[in-house]
Design a protein around this motif. Sequence first.
Motif: not given
Length: 103
Positions: A49-59
């Motif tokens: 879940x945290x990775x998806x948040x970081x990915x959303x913020x990155x790309x």
Amino acid sequence: MSLDYSVEFGGLELNPEDLWIYWREEEGHFDLIVYFPNYSEEARSAFVEAAYILLDMAIGEYYVAAGIRYIDHQLLPENPEANGLLPFKALPEVFYEYIDRRG
């Protein structure tokens, strides 16, 4: 690109500066593995879940959902560079180059 933020989720605090990635293009698709220094299978759902948040913020949420075929989550090896990994901050550049190649 500066990824000057961190995410707190499910008792985890993740900073993009601590994460690494491995990506490949296969059959025209973008596949990704995100590596965490403190990853554990017991807390897998929080890491995902945290990775998806970081990915959303990155790309961007659209590209995470529509542009990445496969995402996995793993424990960071001792020497990420020797294992062919890139810092997480490289993701926008490599992903948008992939998008540009696809047209």
